[in-house]
Scaffold this motif. Sequence first.
Motif, PDB file in Angstrom:
ATOM      1  N   GLU A 162       0.856  -1.266  -0.081  1.00 43.03           N
ATOM      2  CA  GLU A 162       0.066  -0.055   0.254  1.00 43.03           C
ATOM      3  C   GLU A 162       0.747   1.284  -0.043  1.00 43.03           C
ATOM      4  N   VAL A 163       0.379   2.373  -0.788  1.00 47.86           N
ATOM      5  CA  VAL A 163       1.205   3.604  -0.864  1.00 47.86           C
ATOM      6  C   VAL A 163       0.407   4.738  -0.516  1.00 47.86           C
ATOM      7  N   ARG A 164       0.710   5.703   0.264  1.00 45.44           N
ATOM      8  CA  ARG A 164      -0.122   6.925   0.576  1.00 45.44           C
ATOM      9  C   ARG A 164       0.440   7.889  -0.580  1.00 45.44           C
ATOM     10  N   LEU A 165      -0.437   8.456  -1.069  1.00 45.22           N
ATOM     11  CA  LEU A 165      -0.156   9.304  -2.492  1.00 45.22           C
ATOM     12  C   LEU A 165       0.326  10.539  -2.096  1.00 45.22           C
ATOM     13  N   THR A 166       1.493  11.016  -2.529  1.00 45.58           N
ATOM     14  CA  THR A 166       2.026  12.345  -2.553  1.00 45.58           C
ATOM     15  C   THR A 166       1.886  13.027  -3.879  1.00 45.58           C
ATOM     16  N   TYR A 167       1.454  12.373  -4.984  1.00 43.28           N
ATOM     17  CA  TYR A 167       1.524  13.184  -6.259  1.00 43.28           C
ATOM     18  C   TYR A 167       0.479  14.199  -6.312  1.00 43.28           C
ATOM     19  N   GLU A 168       1.408  15.301  -6.237  1.00 43.13           N
ATOM     20  CA  GLU A 168       0.676  16.765  -6.356  1.00 43.13           C
ATOM     21  C   GLU A 168      -0.457  17.153  -7.459  1.00 43.13           C
ATOM     22  N   GLU A 169      -0.028  16.529  -8.530  1.00 45.47           N
ATOM     23  CA  GLU A 169      -0.731  16.722  -9.744  1.00 45.47           C
ATOM     24  C   GLU A 169      -2.082  16.021  -9.599  1.00 45.47           C
ATOM     25  N   LEU A 170      -2.208  14.915  -9.056  1.00 44.83           N
ATOM     26  CA  LEU A 170      -3.236  13.898  -9.090  1.00 44.83           C
ATOM     27  C   LEU A 170      -4.202  14.683  -8.007  1.00 44.83           C
ATOM     28  N   VAL A 171      -3.509  15.086  -6.967  1.00 45.77           N
ATOM     29  CA  VAL A 171      -4.206  15.723  -5.693  1.00 45.77           C
ATOM     30  C   VAL A 171      -4.898  17.027  -6.287  1.00 45.77           C
ATOM     31  N   ASP A 172      -4.052  17.821  -6.888  1.00 50.25           N
ATOM     32  CA  ASP A 172      -4.794  19.065  -7.484  1.00 50.25           C
ATOM     33  C   ASP A 172      -6.035  18.839  -8.506  1.00 50.25           C
ATOM     34  N   LYS A 173      -5.603  17.792  -9.446  1.00 49.21           N
ATOM     35  CA  LYS A 173      -6.699  17.315 -10.407  1.00 49.21           C
ATOM     36  C   LYS A 173      -7.925  16.966  -9.559  1.00 49.21           C
ATOM     37  N   GLN A 174      -7.890  16.187  -8.241  1.00 52.67           N
ATOM     38  CA  GLN A 174      -9.303  15.728  -7.699  1.00 52.67           C
ATOM     39  C   GLN A 174      -9.612  16.783  -6.949  1.00 52.67           C
ATOM     40  N   THR A 175      -8.970  17.901  -6.506  1.00 51.92           N
ATOM     41  CA  THR A 175      -9.342  19.085  -5.814  1.00 51.92           C
ATOM     42  C   THR A 175     -10.117  19.957  -7.012  1.00 51.92           C
ATOM     43  N   GLU A 176      -9.618  20.061  -7.980  1.00 52.70           N
ATOM     44  CA  GLU A 176     -10.223  21.028  -8.911  1.00 52.70           C
ATOM     45  C   GLU A 176     -11.427  20.375  -9.240  1.00 52.70           C
ATOM     46  N   TYR A 177     -11.523  19.006  -9.517  1.00 49.89           N
ATOM     47  CA  TYR A 177     -12.735  18.362  -9.954  1.00 49.89           C
ATOM     48  C   TYR A 177     -13.939  18.612  -8.952  1.00 49.89           C
ATOM     49  N   LEU A 178     -13.650  18.369  -7.512  1.00 49.76           N
ATOM     50  CA  LEU A 178     -14.540  18.641  -6.476  1.00 49.76           C
ATOM     51  C   LEU A 178     -14.996  20.139  -6.577  1.00 49.76           C
ATOM     52  N   LYS A 179     -14.171  21.129  -6.790  1.00 48.90           N
ATOM     53  CA  LYS A 179     -14.450  22.393  -6.741  1.00 48.90           C
ATOM     54  C   LYS A 179     -15.557  22.753  -7.844  1.00 48.90           C
ATOM     55  N   THR A 180     -14.987  22.400  -9.204  1.00 44.57           N
ATOM     56  CA  THR A 180     -15.963  22.368 -10.311  1.00 44.57           C
ATOM     57  C   THR A 180     -17.449  21.825  -9.917  1.00 44.57           C
TER      58      THR A 180
ATOM     59  N   LEU B 102     -11.148  12.950  -1.252  1.00 43.44           N
ATOM     60  CA  LEU B 102      -9.989  12.518  -2.320  1.00 43.44           C
ATOM     61  C   LEU B 102      -9.641  10.983  -2.266  1.00 43.44           C
ATOM     62  N   LEU B 103      -9.160  10.480  -3.156  1.00 41.85           N
ATOM     63  CA  LEU B 103      -8.398   9.085  -3.086  1.00 41.85           C
ATOM     64  C   LEU B 103      -7.017   9.488  -2.858  1.00 41.85           C
ATOM     65  N   GLN B 104      -6.634   8.965  -1.584  1.00 42.97           N
ATOM     66  CA  GLN B 104      -5.448   9.072  -1.298  1.00 42.97           C
ATOM     67  C   GLN B 104      -4.354   7.954  -1.055  1.00 42.97           C
ATOM     68  N   GLU B 105      -5.116   6.693  -1.168  1.00 42.45           N
ATOM     69  CA  GLU B 105      -4.276   5.361  -0.739  1.00 42.45           C
ATOM     70  C   GLU B 105      -4.198   4.543  -2.145  1.00 42.45           C
ATOM     71  N   LEU B 106      -3.127   4.286  -2.455  1.00 38.20           N
ATOM     72  CA  LEU B 106      -2.693   3.389  -3.389  1.00 38.20           C
ATOM     73  C   LEU B 106      -2.587   1.957  -3.159  1.00 38.20           C
ATOM     74  N   LYS B 107      -3.295   0.965  -3.597  1.00 39.50           N
ATOM     75  CA  LYS B 107      -3.340  -0.537  -3.374  1.00 39.50           C
ATOM     76  C   LYS B 107      -2.497  -0.937  -4.592  1.00 39.50           C
ATOM     77  N   VAL B 108      -1.463  -1.664  -4.541  1.00 35.84           N
ATOM     78  CA  VAL B 108      -0.834  -2.358  -5.492  1.00 35.84           C
ATOM     79  C   VAL B 108      -1.087  -4.025  -5.339  1.00 35.84           C
ATOM     80  N   VAL B 109      -1.758  -4.573  -6.268  1.00 38.55           N
ATOM     81  CA  VAL B 109      -2.031  -6.003  -6.278  1.00 38.55           C
ATOM     82  C   VAL B 109      -1.329  -6.577  -7.287  1.00 38.55           C
TER      83      VAL B 109
END
Length: 504
Positions: A147-165, A233-240
Amino acid sequence: MRWKFPKLPWPAIRLFIGVIAVVVAGVTYNTWWPPLSNWVDSTLMSHRSAPTEEEGHGDDADHAEPAPVARESLNLTAQAIKNLGLTSDYLRPIELSTYRRSITVPSVIVAKPGRSQVVVASPLNGVVTHVHAVTGQAVMPGELLMEVRLTYEELVDKQTEYLKTLSELEVENREIVRLEEATRSGAVSGKALLERRYAKEKLDAFLRAQREALRMHGLSDRQIEQIGNNARLLQELKVVVPDIDRHDHDVEEDRELRLSQVPVRPVAFAMPASQNAAPPATVPSGSHEHRPLVVEDLRVHKGQAVVAGDKLCSLSDYSELFIEGKAFENDIAAINEAVKRGWPIDAVFNNATGTEVVGGLKLAFVANAIDPSSRTLSVFVELPNEIIRDETTAQGQRYLDWKYRLGQRLELQIPVEQWENEIVVPVDAVVKDGADWFVFQQNGNRFDRIAVHVKHRDQNSAVIANDGSVYPGDVIALKSAHQMQMAVKNKSGGGADPHAGHNH
């Protein structure tokens, strides 16, 4: 009153006498059969070895062929037969079969490119929070590796902008509803309502663009809807574990990143009782169902930061391998003929317990280039593998042992010529003494040494001429001919040559 025997017809009397004779012969078998058998054998040998008058006194007597070697016998006890390993598998009637003359090619087991190894890489930047797998462990497709906690700023920003829109679009929809009521009552002009509708259309277009951007980052439609419904926001990556046998990209679950909270079965360590996940089922090798993969080259640990594209681990599938043979340049024509005729290939493994021959293998392909340094041609043969050990520890870690391993050396026997209706025996069934080759034919506990003509011999088999020395149906010893030859020499009083029948 006198009792009289009934008169029997003559056929019945003859049948009765015949039955009595058979019973008596069976009871006294050990008394009369050995002398009779020896007398028959000696008579046959005298007729075979005695030259005719024309052969012995003709004009070409000086050029007459020498008399054949006299047959010698060896009487063995039941214990001696067992000591020589002459079980029922090695005392069988001779049969005519097809023999394929082969060339021997040194080989090694190699991976199957594109199938034997899968690299698992991180699709996004993040920090490893849990590592569920260990090196050497067997895993199944769909099981959780880490499991990986996401720190990818661009993905976080895209999710934030999507919620704002989404929030702005919701406000715009409420305002349009209010203006529609006011316009109907005449309190507000229709121009204000029209401007709001244009603004809504712009937000809808912007929202569609943001959805496509999230898809480009690996999120599925289901995950995008989940962001909007939960406003989180989705912030946890599960590698399967990926499924190397499935390539259906239209299935959404195969395309999406495991960013949601859907339960996934871990692959190692004791599992919480609330998950109640069943242990993975064992799948036979070679099956097209999910096959176990082995975790190798695990490069991450808990707390480690990873970036998109970093290798997390590699998974190996050993169920199907290749045998790479190195043939010489002058064997190309023979190999091409074998490919054309579709002849099966044998793999010979030499180990501590003896020689193992795996037959019926299929030639996959032949390299189109010759190695410039070794001047050899690579030949690739398919090798199905099998699991010889499958154990699960108390911590839930599953370990496998495969029968064939990468780097294991062996020999390939590639057929180059085929002979029909030949007497083919194992090479240990014949022994050489001077210019003669011999086999040992069974007659009860007695084994007769018979001279034969060996037409061809390789490392595993010998081809005996069907010239009347032995016939199909005769039972001969298919192994230990060298030991029996030494026993015959010792019996005759001659010194036994320890290298008789062996070529070095």
